[in-house]
Design an enzyme around this catalytic site. Structure first.
Site, PDB file in Angstrom:
ATOM      1  N   ALA A  13     -14.662 -17.535   6.097  1.00 57.15           N
ATOM      2  CA  ALA A  13     -13.576 -17.037   6.658  1.00 57.15           C
ATOM      3  C   ALA A  13     -12.239 -17.524   6.312  1.00 57.15           C
ATOM      4  CB  ALA A  13     -13.721 -17.260   8.334  1.00 57.15           C
ATOM      5  N   LEU A  17     -10.459 -13.591   0.237  1.00 59.10           N
ATOM      6  CA  LEU A  17     -10.952 -12.473   0.434  1.00 59.10           C
ATOM      7  C   LEU A  17     -10.841 -11.837   1.678  1.00 59.10           C
ATOM      8  CD1 LEU A  17     -12.450  -9.708  -0.657  1.00 59.10           C
ATOM      9  CD2 LEU A  17     -14.507 -10.890  -0.343  1.00 59.10           C
ATOM     10  N   ALA A  18     -11.491 -13.064   2.612  1.00 56.72           N
ATOM     11  CA  ALA A  18     -11.555 -12.679   3.987  1.00 56.72           C
ATOM     12  C   ALA A  18      -9.887 -12.543   4.680  1.00 56.72           C
ATOM     13  CB  ALA A  18     -12.076 -13.916   4.800  1.00 56.72           C
ATOM     14  N   LYS A 149     -19.917  -6.938  -4.818  1.00 59.02           N
ATOM     15  CA  LYS A 149     -20.062  -7.261  -6.221  1.00 59.02           C
ATOM     16  C   LYS A 149     -19.238  -8.527  -6.404  1.00 59.02           C
ATOM     17  CE  LYS A 149     -16.082  -5.031  -7.991  1.00 59.02           C
ATOM     18  NZ  LYS A 149     -15.452  -5.878  -8.590  1.00 59.02           N
ATOM     19  N   HIS A 179     -16.488  -0.712  -2.871  1.00 64.12           N
ATOM     20  CA  HIS A 179     -15.318  -0.214  -2.260  1.00 64.12           C
ATOM     21  C   HIS A 179     -14.883   1.284  -2.642  1.00 64.12           C
ATOM     22  CE1 HIS A 179     -12.354  -1.901  -4.866  1.00 64.12           C
ATOM     23  NE2 HIS A 179     -11.440  -1.042  -4.280  1.00 64.12           N
ATOM     24  N   LYS A 183     -13.570   5.275  -0.585  1.00 62.85           N
ATOM     25  CA  LYS A 183     -12.136   6.158  -0.450  1.00 62.85           C
ATOM     26  C   LYS A 183     -12.354   7.430  -0.140  1.00 62.85           C
ATOM     27  CE  LYS A 183     -10.540   2.860  -4.129  1.00 62.85           C
ATOM     28  NZ  LYS A 183      -9.207   2.497  -3.699  1.00 62.85           N
ATOM     29  N   HIS A 241     -17.506   0.924 -10.064  1.00 58.25           N
ATOM     30  CA  HIS A 241     -16.663   2.015  -9.364  1.00 58.25           C
ATOM     31  C   HIS A 241     -16.717   3.279 -10.122  1.00 58.25           C
ATOM     32  CE1 HIS A 241     -15.352  -1.463  -7.140  1.00 58.25           C
ATOM     33  NE2 HIS A 241     -14.241  -1.866  -7.857  1.00 58.25           N
ATOM     34  N   GLN A 370      -5.928   7.876  -6.151  1.00 58.63           N
ATOM     35  CA  GLN A 370      -4.906   7.156  -5.831  1.00 58.63           C
ATOM     36  C   GLN A 370      -3.916   7.247  -6.924  1.00 58.63           C
ATOM     37  OE1 GLN A 370      -7.395   3.762  -4.986  1.00 58.63           O
ATOM     38  NE2 GLN A 370      -6.725   2.733  -6.957  1.00 58.63           N
ATOM     39  N   ASP A 397      -2.552  23.586  -6.181  1.00 60.24           N
ATOM     40  CA  ASP A 397      -2.355  22.062  -5.721  1.00 60.24           C
ATOM     41  C   ASP A 397      -2.591  21.826  -4.396  1.00 60.24           C
ATOM     42  OD1 ASP A 397      -1.565  19.606  -5.822  1.00 60.24           O
ATOM     43  OD2 ASP A 397       0.569  20.009  -6.588  1.00 60.24           O
TER      44      ASP A 397
HETATM   45  C1  BG6 Z   1     -11.939  -4.410  -7.474  1.00 60.66           C
HETATM   46  C2  BG6 Z   1     -11.800  -5.145  -8.973  1.00 60.66           C
HETATM   47  O1  BG6 Z   1     -13.306  -4.259  -7.343  1.00 60.66           O
HETATM   48  O2  BG6 Z   1     -11.084  -3.157  -7.637  1.00 60.66           O
HETATM   49  C3  BG6 Z   1     -10.338  -5.379  -9.153  1.00 60.66           C
HETATM   50  O3  BG6 Z   1     -12.352  -6.211  -9.029  1.00 60.66           O
HETATM   51  C4  BG6 Z   1      -9.531  -4.036  -9.015  1.00 60.66           C
HETATM   52  O4  BG6 Z   1     -10.070  -5.938 -10.568  1.00 60.66           O
HETATM   53  C5  BG6 Z   1      -9.605  -3.410  -7.822  1.00 60.66           C
HETATM   54  O5  BG6 Z   1      -8.194  -4.472  -9.267  1.00 60.66           O
HETATM   55  C6  BG6 Z   1      -9.036  -2.079  -7.690  1.00 60.66           C
HETATM   56  O6  BG6 Z   1      -9.355  -1.447  -6.375  1.00 60.66           O
HETATM   57  P1  BG6 Z   1      -8.235  -0.536  -6.087  1.00 60.66           P
HETATM   58  O7  BG6 Z   1      -8.757  -0.168  -4.653  1.00 60.66           O
HETATM   59  O8  BG6 Z   1      -6.961  -1.187  -5.940  1.00 60.66           O
HETATM   60  O9  BG6 Z   1      -8.347   0.772  -6.748  1.00 60.66           O
END
Ligand code: BG6
Length: 483
Positions: A13, A17-18, A149, A179, A183, A241, A370, A397
């Site tokens: 915590a 990251l937290a 990860k 993550h 999205k 990702h 994004q 579009d």
């Molecule tokens: C993370 C990577 O998993 O994803 C980073 O460790 C990267 O290096 C990031 O910047 C990108 O995530 P996002 O959501 O900003 O595209």
């Protein structure tokens, strides 16, 4: 229905990251009414902090006015403890069971969120399993562990970690975050593909020429060089990702939307991909340009490092649907743009009876994750005006900002944490999925680690090494003519 006694424990915590990701995500859920009003969020770490000090540390990271921040922070407490030994864990268990004891007969939920480096996962999970596992037997009670990860460095180290965690917790209790699966547009990809009649007949090698999945960032390592240098761009972004996005693009329709039916199909398609071949790879590393530092200028990066900050790799999915269609996964730091998108380019229209070169006018479906979520389809239309037979590329579009004004698209983290609270594993990576993804990249990663592949320099803020454009051209990608 009896109310849930929900306790969320943020392990690590006091770390970065937290405070950057976990707590703001929890606050988003809290503010929007997705957490029970009696939720308890317990921070656990080694640093000596009081509840008060933790709250002061978190406050500037949260959103909204003072009152809104405090309303959330009231639920946040802190337990100091070590990750070794028993004392700290027993203290944590005391707090948890003390609270759960007050909810006699109610279901209890414990969510352990490991905001910690994976090197300590085995130790932490074993501590949690040994000392903090006394969940009440009430029906509907659950205990889940969120991890993130890097899950290892290659197939064997990842399997080793999976084995250790698997001895402690069954797959149903482990929530591995990627993550990108949280999205909006990644999730939409799945719906778009399987809900639209017009897509299914073209979604195969007969009509699709090539697929490009791109991740670009317009900034470098920014002090994260220490972490980044031990992993490199393939492990950081591509193996997880972008490969997850590829699975959504290429998978077959699942039996149902049950998380395991979906993940079964993802594993199947990933297993159809042969390990990347060295001649299908371009690597790069950014150099100083226009006053911006080069990668090795980052003081946290070892001097002379050859770690790639850019990579483009071509993959092939060897099955009936995709055989021969190149999938190019491309990712880089310190490029000219910040963007993540998927580009599905179709073959040229046969017997083109209009003016213009059909080779340079390709239908293309673009899904932009994004910034500014969008889906657009490059379409050939009559050039407006009195000329007949003259055509041009235009766009159908769907821009989310315009189509859904005012709708807040939540970030990935709150979405995934909420899924974990609800017990929905659809957007979490299953162990066999992880294994299949590592298998694709492991031989390449070993070759990169041994320095067997050239790493092309590219200036900070550029499009990346020109060799990557050649790779794309070989994959059959054609830059469409501008309107
Ligand atoms: C993370 C990577 O998993 O994803 C980073 O460790 C990267 O290096 C990031 O910047 C990108 O995530 P996002 O959501 O900003 O595209």
């Amino acid at each position: 229905e009896k109310k849930l006694c929900l306790s969320i424990v943020v392990l690590g915590a006091s770390g970065d990251l937290a405070s950057k990701k976990t707590y703001p995500a929890l606050q988003f859920l809290f503010r929007n009414g997705f957490l029970p009003h009696n939720v308890s969020i317990i921070g656990y770490a080694r640093s000596p902090l009081t509840d008060h000090q933790l709250r002061d540390k978190l406050r500037p990271r949260l959103s909204g006015g003072e009152e809104e921040r405090d309303a959330f922070l009231k639920h946040c407490t802190y337990v100091q403890g070590d990750y070794v030994g028993s004392q700290g864990w027993q203290g944590l268990e005391g707090v948890l069971s003390g609270r759960e004891g007050k909810y006699h007969g109610c279901p209890c939920g414990r969510l352990y969120y490991l905001a910690l480096p994976p090197s300590v996962y085995p130790q932490v999970c074993s501590g949690l399993k040994t000392y903090c596992d006394a969940l009440p037997k009430t029906e509907g009670s659950w205990l889940r562990v969120i991890v993130e990860k890097p899950f290892g460095r290659d197939l064997s180290s990842s399997e080793e970690l999976a084995e250790v965690l698997g001895q402690l917790y069954p797959e149903s209790q482990l929530y591995r975050i990627d993550h990108y699966l949280g999205k909006e547009m990644a999730q939409n990809l799945f719906v778009m593909r399987f809900a639209n009649m017009f897509l299914s007949p073209v979604w195969n090698r007969n009509c699709i020429s090539n697929v490009q999945i791109t991740f670009k960032e317009d900034f470098g390592t920014q002090g994260r060089g220490g972490y980044f240098d031990t992993f490199g761009i393939i492990r950081d972004v591509i193996q997880n990702h972008l490969t997850q996005l590829l699975a959504f693009v290429a998978m077959e329709k699942p039996l149902s939307i049950h998380p395991d039916d979906i993940r079964d199909e993802k594993v199947k398609v990933l297993r159809c991909i042969q390990p990347v071949q060295e001649h299908h790879v371009v690597l790069g590393q950014y150099t100083a340009a226009d006053g911006q530092p080069g990668y090795t200028d980052d003081p946290t990066v070892p001097s002379g490092s050859k770690t790639p900050t850019f990579a483009a790799v071509t993959l092939f999915v060897d099955n009936d649907r995709w055989s021969g269609v190149p999938f190019v996964l491309k990712a880089g730091k310190a490029l000219n743009d910040r963007k993540a998108e998927i580009r599905v380019q179709l073959r040229p229209t046969p017997h083109f009876v209009f003016g213009g070169n059909p080779e340079r006018m390709r239908n293309e479906l673009v899904v932009r994750l994004q910034p500014d979520e969008a889906i657009y389809l490059k379409m050939i239309v009559k050039r407006p005006g009195l000329e007949t037979g003259d055509c041009a590329i235009s766009e159908l579009d769907l821009d989310y900002g315009k189509r859904y004004p005012g709708v807040v698209i939540p970030d990935a983290y709150p979405r995934l944490i909420l899924d974990a609270i609800r017990g929905d594993q659809q957007h979490f990576v299953r162990r066999d999925e992880l294994r299949a993804a590592w298998a694709i990249f492991t031989p390449l990663l070993h070759a990169v680690d041994e320095g067997r592949l050239p790493v092309h320099p590219y200036p900070y803020g550029s499009r990346g090494p020109p060799e990557a454009d050649e790779l794309l051209a070989r994959a059959g990608f054609v830059q469409n003519l501008d309107y």
